[in-house]
Design a protein around this motif. Structure first.
Motif, PDB file in Angstrom:
ATOM      1  N   THR A  91       0.828  -1.199   0.000  1.00  0.00           N
ATOM      2  CA  THR A  91       0.000   0.000   0.000  1.00  0.00           C
ATOM      3  C   THR A  91       0.868   1.256   0.000  1.00  0.00           C
ATOM      4  OG1 THR A  91      -0.139  -0.210   2.394  1.00  0.00           O
ATOM      5  CG2 THR A  91      -1.997  -1.026   1.112  1.00  0.00           C
ATOM      6  N   ASP A  92       1.568   1.495   1.126  1.00  0.00           N
ATOM      7  CA  ASP A  92       2.348   2.728   1.218  1.00  0.00           C
ATOM      8  C   ASP A  92       3.659   2.642   0.447  1.00  0.00           C
ATOM      9  OD1 ASP A  92       1.548   3.211   4.748  1.00  0.00           O
ATOM     10  OD2 ASP A  92       0.377   3.473   2.934  1.00  0.00           O
ATOM     11  N   LEU A  93       4.217   1.440   0.329  1.00  0.00           N
ATOM     12  CA  LEU A  93       5.556   1.322  -0.261  1.00  0.00           C
ATOM     13  C   LEU A  93       5.490   0.652  -1.619  1.00  0.00           C
ATOM     14  CD1 LEU A  93       7.371   0.006   2.924  1.00  0.00           C
ATOM     15  CD2 LEU A  93       6.972   2.350   2.252  1.00  0.00           C
ATOM     16  N   VAL A  94       4.330   0.724  -2.238  1.00  0.00           N
ATOM     17  CA  VAL A  94       4.134  -0.053  -3.457  1.00  0.00           C
ATOM     18  C   VAL A  94       5.074   0.400  -4.581  1.00  0.00           C
ATOM     19  CG1 VAL A  94       2.311   1.397  -4.397  1.00  0.00           C
ATOM     20  CG2 VAL A  94       2.335  -1.019  -4.908  1.00  0.00           C
ATOM     21  N   PHE A  95       5.478   1.660  -4.547  1.00  0.00           N
ATOM     22  CA  PHE A  95       6.434   2.122  -5.552  1.00  0.00           C
ATOM     23  C   PHE A  95       7.729   1.333  -5.453  1.00  0.00           C
ATOM     24  CE2 PHE A  95       8.089   4.941  -8.607  1.00  0.00           C
ATOM     25  CZ  PHE A  95       9.359   5.331  -8.237  1.00  0.00           C
ATOM     26  N   GLY A  96       8.164   1.065  -4.210  1.00  0.00           N
ATOM     27  CA  GLY A  96       9.369   0.266  -4.015  1.00  0.00           C
ATOM     28  C   GLY A  96       9.196  -1.138  -4.562  1.00  0.00           C
ATOM     29  N   MET A  97       8.017  -1.720  -4.350  1.00  0.00           N
ATOM     30  CA  MET A  97       7.778  -3.077  -4.866  1.00  0.00           C
ATOM     31  C   MET A  97       7.823  -3.088  -6.383  1.00  0.00           C
ATOM     32  SD  MET A  97       4.986  -5.237  -2.742  1.00  0.00           S
ATOM     33  CE  MET A  97       5.308  -6.636  -3.782  1.00  0.00           C
ATOM     34  N   LEU A  98       7.235  -2.064  -6.977  1.00  0.00           N
ATOM     35  CA  LEU A  98       7.277  -1.992  -8.441  1.00  0.00           C
ATOM     36  C   LEU A  98       8.713  -1.905  -8.934  1.00  0.00           C
ATOM     37  CD1 LEU A  98       4.441   0.458  -9.516  1.00  0.00           C
ATOM     38  CD2 LEU A  98       4.641  -1.951 -10.075  1.00  0.00           C
ATOM     39  N   CYS A  99       9.512  -1.043  -8.270  1.00  0.00           N
ATOM     40  CA  CYS A  99      10.901  -0.882  -8.696  1.00  0.00           C
ATOM     41  C   CYS A  99      11.673  -2.172  -8.521  1.00  0.00           C
ATOM     42  CB  CYS A  99      11.600   0.199  -7.874  1.00  0.00           C
ATOM     43  SG  CYS A  99      11.110   1.865  -8.270  1.00  0.00           S
ATOM     44  N   GLU A 100      11.437  -2.828  -7.391  1.00  0.00           N
ATOM     45  CA  GLU A 100      12.257  -3.996  -7.081  1.00  0.00           C
ATOM     46  C   GLU A 100      11.926  -5.157  -8.011  1.00  0.00           C
ATOM     47  OE1 GLU A 100      11.446  -5.870  -3.375  1.00  0.00           O
ATOM     48  OE2 GLU A 100      13.522  -6.545  -3.119  1.00  0.00           O
ATOM     49  N   GLU A 101      10.635  -5.447  -8.173  1.00  0.00           N
ATOM     50  CA  GLU A 101      10.295  -6.654  -8.919  1.00  0.00           C
ATOM     51  C   GLU A 101      10.172  -6.405 -10.409  1.00  0.00           C
ATOM     52  OE1 GLU A 101       7.073  -8.777  -7.174  1.00  0.00           O
ATOM     53  OE2 GLU A 101       8.053  -8.886  -5.223  1.00  0.00           O
ATOM     54  N   TRP A 102       9.675  -5.227 -10.780  1.00  0.00           N
ATOM     55  CA  TRP A 102       9.432  -5.008 -12.203  1.00  0.00           C
ATOM     56  C   TRP A 102      10.346  -3.964 -12.818  1.00  0.00           C
ATOM     57  CZ3 TRP A 102       6.500  -8.864 -13.669  1.00  0.00           C
ATOM     58  CH2 TRP A 102       5.682  -9.459 -12.717  1.00  0.00           C
TER      59      TRP A 102
ATOM     60  N   ILE B 112      -2.004  14.270  -6.274  1.00  0.00           N
ATOM     61  CA  ILE B 112      -1.523  14.495  -4.917  1.00  0.00           C
ATOM     62  C   ILE B 112      -1.281  13.163  -4.212  1.00  0.00           C
ATOM     63  CG2 ILE B 112      -2.051  15.532  -2.690  1.00  0.00           C
ATOM     64  CD1 ILE B 112      -3.809  17.526  -4.213  1.00  0.00           C
ATOM     65  N   GLN B 113      -2.232  12.230  -4.394  1.00  0.00           N
ATOM     66  CA  GLN B 113      -2.042  10.930  -3.761  1.00  0.00           C
ATOM     67  C   GLN B 113      -0.760  10.270  -4.248  1.00  0.00           C
ATOM     68  OE1 GLN B 113      -6.545   9.383  -3.783  1.00  0.00           O
ATOM     69  NE2 GLN B 113      -5.039   7.950  -3.021  1.00  0.00           N
TER      70      GLN B 113
ATOM     71  N   THR C 116      -2.544   5.906  -0.381  1.00  0.00           N
ATOM     72  CA  THR C 116      -2.414   4.906  -1.440  1.00  0.00           C
ATOM     73  C   THR C 116      -2.246   5.574  -2.797  1.00  0.00           C
ATOM     74  OG1 THR C 116      -4.793   4.908  -1.653  1.00  0.00           O
ATOM     75  CG2 THR C 116      -3.846   3.211  -0.253  1.00  0.00           C
ATOM     76  N   ILE C 117      -1.596   4.855  -3.722  1.00  0.00           N
ATOM     77  CA  ILE C 117      -1.561   5.333  -5.105  1.00  0.00           C
ATOM     78  C   ILE C 117      -2.855   4.853  -5.757  1.00  0.00           C
ATOM     79  CG2 ILE C 117      -0.355   5.290  -7.294  1.00  0.00           C
ATOM     80  CD1 ILE C 117       2.101   4.547  -6.058  1.00  0.00           C
ATOM     81  N   PRO C 118      -3.510   5.726  -6.547  1.00  0.00           N
ATOM     82  CA  PRO C 118      -4.728   5.276  -7.215  1.00  0.00           C
ATOM     83  C   PRO C 118      -4.441   4.055  -8.087  1.00  0.00           C
ATOM     84  CG  PRO C 118      -4.322   7.602  -7.628  1.00  0.00           C
ATOM     85  CD  PRO C 118      -3.182   7.106  -6.839  1.00  0.00           C
ATOM     86  N   PHE C 119      -5.342   3.104  -8.040  1.00  0.00           N
ATOM     87  CA  PHE C 119      -5.310   1.891  -8.869  1.00  0.00           C
ATOM     88  C   PHE C 119      -4.228   0.887  -8.508  1.00  0.00           C
ATOM     89  CE2 PHE C 119      -8.618   3.169 -11.594  1.00  0.00           C
ATOM     90  CZ  PHE C 119      -8.441   4.495 -11.929  1.00  0.00           C
ATOM     91  N   ILE C 120      -3.070   1.372  -8.064  1.00  0.00           N
ATOM     92  CA  ILE C 120      -1.960   0.436  -7.921  1.00  0.00           C
ATOM     93  C   ILE C 120      -1.846  -0.143  -6.519  1.00  0.00           C
ATOM     94  CG2 ILE C 120       0.518   0.136  -8.227  1.00  0.00           C
ATOM     95  CD1 ILE C 120       0.500   2.371 -10.157  1.00  0.00           C
TER      96      ILE C 120
END
Lengths: 454, 594
Positions: B477-488, B532-533, B551-555
């Protein structure tokens, strides 16, 4: 509607703010990702706090200095070699912050900006091997020469920048780290790479800086004669030589390391000129050896006048010098005034070997000055130090005996270069609290340099 | 420069090493070989797919600009012919009016000429000298027929519609429709690429799990692909609107499912349900607000519901992680504040005539205060920032009054600082901001782990399912950007953020041609919430901003967040007037209104 359309620009501003933030992050990432990835909490690289995979470390001749087998790190089989290169490879507990295990962890673990830490085959880590420019055998020789003393030896190729010898004592056997007696003052600073990180009072080797300034700024300095009667009064202080040198030119004064002459020269030059040349020679700035930052030698002449300025020009006062920086200065003199930054990592046959020289070479003194200074340094050896000690080396050098007060013996320095096309090497040797440069440091340097060219 | 050189060198080395790796491993029989080879190849393919998808979706959306339409003309005495270029047109002495009449008896904002549901209307904006239609002074609003004489403070004009039949949306003329259909990016291919991306990503995550594979993952993805196909064919058949916007959202939802599959597979099915429900909400809202009358009624319903939700939250809400943001209905928990966002935007928007008549926004400001106040009581401070940002956008678009907004904003911000500096966990977050590495195991833990994960991923990622960030609390939720960077990979993560930025560019472009300022403001408000989100989440997780629980919208994982995001998307989409050009087949049947 036109009204609304115009006002909707505020959304555009918000978008720009987000994009700016992204750019900031990207900048951060490009600069620091290699540091972030090495953090010990990164489970891609560490298991239970220990590095779980690393490439091998080789020296320039292909000797295996470090490898990891089944989770255990093994060093070179010869005790002297592995002790001599310990500061270069690093130790098992990451105590040596400038060692390869810490400083080049990203390469050893195979990280790169494109692939991250991804490894196709965990077993085969040869892509993560690194080769150092060091010659491990030469390092072992240097270590033996320094035995019992505290100090450092650095030798590098002043045309390519390859550091072929880097030794710091005291050192320890990284394969048996537990055996170090830590409260023993002989092991003080054992984790510090003195060549890279320490600073010492330079003493007479600083006269090379003063000479460079004199060559450029004192008219007819080649013929000018200075009078040395053993001591000279400046204000309320006295600057003295060991023995009176008589009437000397700059070249002779450098060879005999005449303090009174250089005192007069310093006063003639003035603090600003001397400061400028010190800065050009690498003082008051650090260098980066493959990303490892060196210590910083300081020369601050802003309040120096009279006797203080004189002492500064001789290499005392508050001056301090970093051995690697000074070695690079020697290399610049040898290389027509252009300083090639020293490097530990071999980039033979790779992309970086093409672009590295373009980016980092720097002219620090004019070519004519370098040439004249070099000739004077050659003269030091032939007229005073004894060419027979350095036969075949084509040595150009300067001794230094740095007084440190407090009843301790002075630091012994010997720095210079070989004027040989087949061995374009610049070097620095410093032995702490051991006596005169000529009697202590020079013989050590001679032995090591002879080993280097054979 | 130094780092660029070293990066280039590393790219070169890694290329060579990859080739060496493949040949070396051919000799080793490895049970994990097929999966490893798949990951090796897919890491390169997926970012390329993502870039292609993004490009193909953006191009048609950018063709908005090419349509120019004139709705009608106002003829004045003396033969001057003023074109009417918008659905809603302000008339007055002010320079920012759509139709400028620089005469002494005309007020700055005198009247609004609107085209709605096939009829023209003129609205008097409480002007000094009034508006007359065919000689009679009008009360507030009057409908017009072609040929009517409109008199504004003495200035007379006659309305004639454009050369099209009243009631039809302007269509591209014959020649340009042929041209654009030949240049047209085939939506079908883009859709296929998106499905391909999701299928390959799902396969990657499944393979990375090996024996631990949770069978629900491929099932959910198949279901999701089915839902997407259903939506695609229905929309294509029954609507003539472009739907690249929805395709981009499908792409983001696909990323969402991939993240959840890696981090919390047990909630994958719930997440899919949320997506389906979100799409339903999307279609419903879009259908409802298409008619402005219905839209206004919906506004009041939503505002009332929002107030009820807020009260419920404050009373029976659950406290989790120090914030009281959830309501538990037994079988499901949801976050009311997410839905209040939609009501908030609807509350703030208005048609041009209302905008320029009702000069003050007391009602809207009041509603804002209630929302923000409730959020503060709920300790949902991230959401307070989101609402505040949306408020600024909407208030500015409504009033254009920068000074008042700046004043209220600074007052609010100062108040916020005064209040929040007393709250411990906010003080902690502010303290950690900027020096997370000094507190890497305590208050900076989440941010440093995100940055480590991002660095570990590199440009193309370590492969879905192979990351470690997923094990950390709030990773999806909060760190989803990190998950995207790490895995994808950094590329795909940046593309995801660009898509959100693109939503707002898209909203900006749409406002030029949309039917009413109602839709324009709604679209911009919704886009600003997305922006903003995303900014708070992404930049907070990497220590460019303080970390907030947004949260980031949708992701990001979250049912309420997903549904609310689709709801807000409907507000953006409703501003889209463009229709796909008729194909040759349909051109014959011109009377068809499809």
């Amino acid at each position: 509607m036109k009204l609304i359309i115009r006002r909707s620009a505020i959304l555009f501003i918000f978008s720009l703010l987000l994009l700016t933030g992204l750019v900031l992050f990207l900048g951060n990432y490009i600069n620091n990702a290699s540091t972030w990835v090495q953090h010990s909490s990164n489970r891609h690289l560490y298991t239970d706090g220990k590095l779980n995979t690393t490439g091998n470390i080789y020296d320039r001749s292909g000797r295996l200095l470090l490898e990891m087998i089944e989770g255990n790190i093994n060093f070179h089989e010869d005790t002297t070699i592995r002790t001599a290169v310990m500061h270069a490879t690093g130790d098992l507990n990451d105590n040596v912050a400038t060692g390869a295990l810490v400083a080049f962890r990203d390469r050893l673990s195979g990280w790169n900006f494109f692939n991250g830490v991804y490894e196709f085959d965990d077993m085969n880590t040869s892509g993560n091997d690194i080769t150092l420019n060091l010659d491990a055998q030469l390092c072992a020789t240097a270590y033996r020469e320094l035995a019992g003393h505290k100090g450092a030896v650095g030798i590098y190729n002043y045309e390519t920048g390859e550091i072929i010898c880097m030794v710091s004592t005291p050192s320890f056997d990284p394969a048996h780290p537990g055996n170090i007696p830590f409260d023993d003052p002989r092991h003080e600073g054992v984790y510090i790479n003195r060549l890279l990180s320490s600073v010492y009072v330079p003493g007479s080797i600083f006269k090379l800086v003063t000479s460079a300034a004199a060559i450029d700024h004192i008219p007819h300095v080649k013929e000018k004669v200075y009078k040395c009667e053993g001591k000279i009064q400046i204000g309320e202080d006295i600057v003295s030589c060991l023995t009176p040198c008589g009437e000397v030119t700059l070249e002779q004064a450098l060879a005999t390391s005449c303090n009174t002459t250089f005192a007069q020269i310093s006063l003639e030059l003035g603090s600003k000129t001397l400061q400028d040349y010190a800065n050009a020679a690498g003082f008051n700035s650090t260098m980066h050896v493959d990303g490892i930052q060196t210590g910083m030698g300081r020369v601050d002449l802003s309040d120096a006048e009279g006797a203080n300025l004189a002492w500064a020009g001789i290499g005392q006062y508050t001056n301090t010098a970093n051995p690697l920086n000074f070695m690079a200065f020697m290399g610049a003199i040898a290389n027509g005034g252009v300083r090639v930054p020293p490097s530990l990592l071999s980039d033979e046959g790779s992309f970086a070997s093409l672009i590295r020289p373009l980016i980092k070479k720097e002219r620090i003194i004019p070519p004519k000055t370098a040439e004249k200074l070099g000739r004077m340094m050659r003269n030091n050896v032939t007229s005073t130090y004894g060419e027979w000690n350095f036969k075949g080396l084509e040595l150009c050098a300067k001794t230094g005996t740095a007084e440190v007060g407090e009843g301790k013996l002075p630091h012994a320095w010997f720095a210079g270069y070989l004027d040989r096309e087949d061995y374009p090497l610049a070097f620095v040797v410093i032995v702490e609290n051991s006596g005169s440069g000529l009697r202590v440091a020079a013989p050590i340097a001679a032995n090591i340099l002879r080993a280097a060219v054979n | 420069m130094n780092n660029l050189g070293e990066s280039l060198k590393q790219i070169w080395d890694s290329c060579i090493n990859s080739i060496a790796d493949i040949s070396a491993t051919m000799e080793i029989m490895n049970l994990e070989l097929p999966s490893a080879i798949f990951t090796l190849i897919i890491r390169w393919i997926l970012p390329l797919l993502a870039i292609t998808i993004l490009w193909r979706c953006i191009l048609p959306l950018l063709q908005v600009r090419k349509q120019k339409a004139v709705w009608g003309y106002l003829y004045s005495r003396g033969g001057a012919k003023t074109p009417i270029k918008h659905w809603e047109n302000s008339i007055g002495r002010s320079n920012s009016s759509d139709i400028v009449i620089n005469l002494p008896y005309i007020s700055k904002n005198h009247a609004v000429l609107t085209f709605r549901d096939g009829t023209w209307f003129i609205t008097d904006l409480n002007s000094k000298n009034g508006v007359k239609v065919n000689g009679e002074k009008i009360e507030k609003t009057a409908s017009l027929t072609p040929g009517d004489v409109i008199s504004l403070g003495g200035k007379e004009m006659v309305l004639f519609p454009g050369e099209k039949e009243a009631g039809q949306a302007p269509q591209l003329d014959i020649i340009s429709s042929f041209i654009s259909s030949s240049k047209q990016v085939k939506t079908g291919v883009t859709f296929f690429l998106i499905l391909l991306f999701q299928a390959l990503g799902c396969l990657q995550v499944c393979l990375s799990m090996g024996d631990n594979l949770n069978p629900i993952i491929p099932q959910v993805f198949l279901l999701f692909i089915f839902v997407e196909c259903l939506f695609y064919f229905i929309t294509r058949q029954y609507s003539r609107k472009y739907f690249e916007l929805e395709l981009l959202c499908f792409f983001l939802c696909g990323l969402n499912l991939l993240i959840v599959a890696s981090a919390a597979p047990h909630s994958l099915f719930t997440q899919l349900l949320a997506i389906v429900f979100g799409i339903a909400v999307y279609m419903a809202i879009e259908a409802i607000i298409r008619d402005l009358g219905r839209a206004n009624r919906l506004k009041y319903i939503l505002v009332a519901s929002a107030l009820v939700l807020l009260v419920l939250n404050l009373t029976i809400g659950e406290v989790r992680f120090g914030a009281k943001r959830w309501i538990d209905l037994g079988f499901i928990t949801f976050q009311p504040s997410e839905f209040v966002k939609i009501a908030f935007i609807m509350a703030g928007t208005a048609t041009l005539d209302r905008l320029l008549t009702v000069r003050n926004m007391t009602a809207f400001i009041g509603f804002t205060a209630i929302c923000v106040g409730s959020l503060v009581l709920m300790r949902d401070f991230g959401m307070v920032v989101v609402f505040f940002g949306a408020f600024i956008v909407i208030a500015f678009m409504r009033s254009g009054d920068l000074r008042t907004i700046a004043l209220t904003s600074s007052g609010a911000v100062l108040g916020a600082i005064a209040v929040t500096s007393f709250i411990p966990y906010i003080a902690t977050r502010l303290e950690a901001w900027g020096n997370v590495w000094d507190h890497a195991y305590t208050i900076g833990y989440q941010q440093t782990q995100t940055m480590i994960a991002a660095a570990s991923g590199g440009l193309i990622g370590v492969g879905g399912g192979n990351g470690y960030l997923s094990g950390i609390a709030a990773a999806d939720t909060d760190l989803v950007f990190g998950m995207l960077c790490e895995e994808w990979g950094l590329l795909i993560a940046f593309i995801a953020v660009f898509i959100i930025v693109f939503f707002s560019i898209y909203a900006l472009l749409l406002t030029k041609k949309c039917r009413s300022s109602f839709y324009a403001i709604a679209a911009c408000g919704a886009a600003s919430i997305f922006l903003i989100q995303t900014a708070l989440n992404v930049l907070g997780s990497v220590d460019v901003l303080p970390l907030t629980g947004i949260t980031i919208p949708f992701i990001s994982r979250g049912g309420s967040s997903m549904i609310a995001s689709w709801g807000l998307l409907a507000l953006i989409k409703s501003a889209d007037e463009r229709l796909r050009p008729k194909t040759k087949k349909y051109y014959i049947k011109e009377g068809d209104r499809s």
